[in-house]
Design an enzyme around this catalytic site. Structure first.
Site, mmCIF file in Angstrom:
data_model
loop_
_atom_site.group_PDB
_atom_site.id
_atom_site.type_symbol
_atom_site.label_atom_id
_atom_site.label_comp_id
_atom_site.label_asym_id
_atom_site.label_seq_id
_atom_site.Cartn_x
_atom_site.Cartn_y
_atom_site.Cartn_z
ATOM 1 N N GLU A 56 0.826 -1.208 0.000
ATOM 2 C CA GLU A 56 0.000 0.000 0.000
ATOM 3 C C GLU A 56 0.861 1.258 0.000
ATOM 4 O OE1 GLU A 56 -2.937 0.090 -0.778
ATOM 5 O OE2 GLU A 56 -3.660 -1.936 -0.409
ATOM 6 N N CYS A 219 -18.783 2.397 -19.693
ATOM 7 C CA CYS A 219 -20.096 2.175 -19.090
ATOM 8 C C CYS A 219 -20.757 0.887 -19.586
ATOM 9 C CB CYS A 219 -20.999 3.372 -19.347
ATOM 10 S SG CYS A 219 -20.328 4.917 -18.688
ATOM 11 N N CYS A 222 -19.920 -1.857 -17.261
ATOM 12 C CA CYS A 222 -20.026 -1.524 -15.833
ATOM 13 C C CYS A 222 -21.111 -2.340 -15.139
ATOM 14 C CB CYS A 222 -20.314 -0.038 -15.661
ATOM 15 S SG CYS A 222 -20.445 0.448 -13.922
ATOM 16 N N CYS A 228 -26.606 3.551 -11.786
ATOM 17 C CA CYS A 228 -25.748 4.745 -11.770
ATOM 18 C C CYS A 228 -26.560 6.024 -11.942
ATOM 19 C CB CYS A 228 -24.701 4.639 -12.876
ATOM 20 S SG CYS A 228 -23.602 6.065 -12.966
#
Length: 310
Positions: A56, A219, A222, A228
């Site tokens: 990380e 999209c 998605c 959305c």
DNA sequence: TGTCCACGTCT
DNA sequence: AAGACGTGGAC
């Protein structure tokens, strides 16, 4: 800009009358994540908390593809915080190689020292303790608590802020980062179980990185397209609020720091000023780079006219 | 060819 | 709280 928009399904009668459902949303993201996730080593079983912290740290500013090889080398060499704490900080800066932002290497070394001295060699599990480590902020602290320890916290990175802005708020892009707003917004979406919450955090980051990208969202691929808010609103466009452009790198003091550090990394021994001046002929720029690196602790002067990594 | 862009933490 | 901080890939 978004892909050509098949709004037919979004225009179904339920689309505008149904309230946003966090559980439907998180379920869709978690299901998608199970199929679409990249094979990221620090999310494989058996990865240590130290491995998660290192990964990380590297990911704070650097794309996954550049991190993966460095991470493997790093953990082979320093499998525990104590092993890194026993090495000079300069070795960490060298092993960081070209990941960028070398102060992260210094901070990671300082984390190893702090974990060894203050936490008995174990990466702490609670968020306040994690936040007390050098170079560990809101993102890294919660990422470690969630991915290494499986606890339930909201993880917020820039990708997640963008996904929430679009899918939940119907905005084209995230507003300026604000932990007091962003953390609760993500927390409100978390599924109830610890395990699903971790998958949801990871899935949202992947969704933002791979599908709901800043400039050309995919999209049609998605998993939450039907949920959305941005899509339901027919993609209202942003009043192009361009962030201030980054200063030119060529000729900058930033580049000068990189050049100096590159010379120091390449040498096992302290180098004289002349060697640095050869790599960076502009005396004023070199002077500013040296002063800055010295102030950051990335540079020491073991003797007059000699420069080395710490 | 270059210019733009992403990324989290600290100050 | 706006800006510094590095690098390599996208356009």
């Amino acid at each position: 800009m978004p892909e050509p928009t098949p709004l037919s399904s979004a225009a179904s009668p339920s689309a505008s009358s149904t309230e946003f459902s966090p559980s439907a949303f998180s379920t869709a993201v978690v299901s998608w994540f199970a199929v679409a996730a990249r094979d990221l080593p620090w999310r494989r079983p058996g990865f240590t908390a130290w491995g998660t912290l290192v990964s990380e740290f590297m990911l704070q500013q650097t794309p996954v593809v550049r991190v993966v090889p460095r991470l493997a080398e790093w953990l082979a060499r320093w499998p525990t915080p104590a092993s890194l704490a026993a090495s000079p900080a300069g070795d960490a800066v060298r092993a960081w190689q070209s990941l960028g932002y070398p102060r992260r290497a210094l901070n990671l070394h300082a984390c190893a020292v702090a974990i060894t001295s203050r936490f008995g060699g174990e990466v702490p599990r609670d968020v306040p303790s994690l936040l007390s480590l050098p170079g560990v902020g809101d993102y890294t602290a919660r990422a470690v608590a969630v991915f290494a320890y499986g606890d339930r916290h909201p993880v917020v990175d820039t990708n997640i802020r963008r996904v929430i802005a679009r899918a939940v708020d119907g905005a084209p892009d995230a507003a300026a980062p604000n932990a007091r707003r962003d953390l609760p917004a993500m927390a409100a979406l978390l599924p109830p179980s610890d395990a699903d919450a971790a998958r949801f955090n990871a899935g949202m980051m992947e969704l933002g990185a791979l599908v709901c990208t800043a400039r050309a969202p995919r999209c049609s691929s998605c998993p939450v397209a039907d949920l959305c808010a941005w899509r339901a609103a027919a993609y209202p466009s942003a009043p192009v609020a361009r962030r201030p452009v980054q200063k030119k790198y060529e000729g900058s003091d930033r580049q000068a720091r990189g050049i100096v550090l590159g010379v120091l990394r390449a040498s096992d021994d302290p180098v004289p000023h002349t060697a640095l001046a050869e790599a960076l002929p502009d005396p004023a720029r070199l002077g500013r780079a040296l002063a800055g690196l010295l102030a950051d602790g990335l540079l020491v002067t073991p003797a007059a006219d000699l420069y080395a990594l710490p």
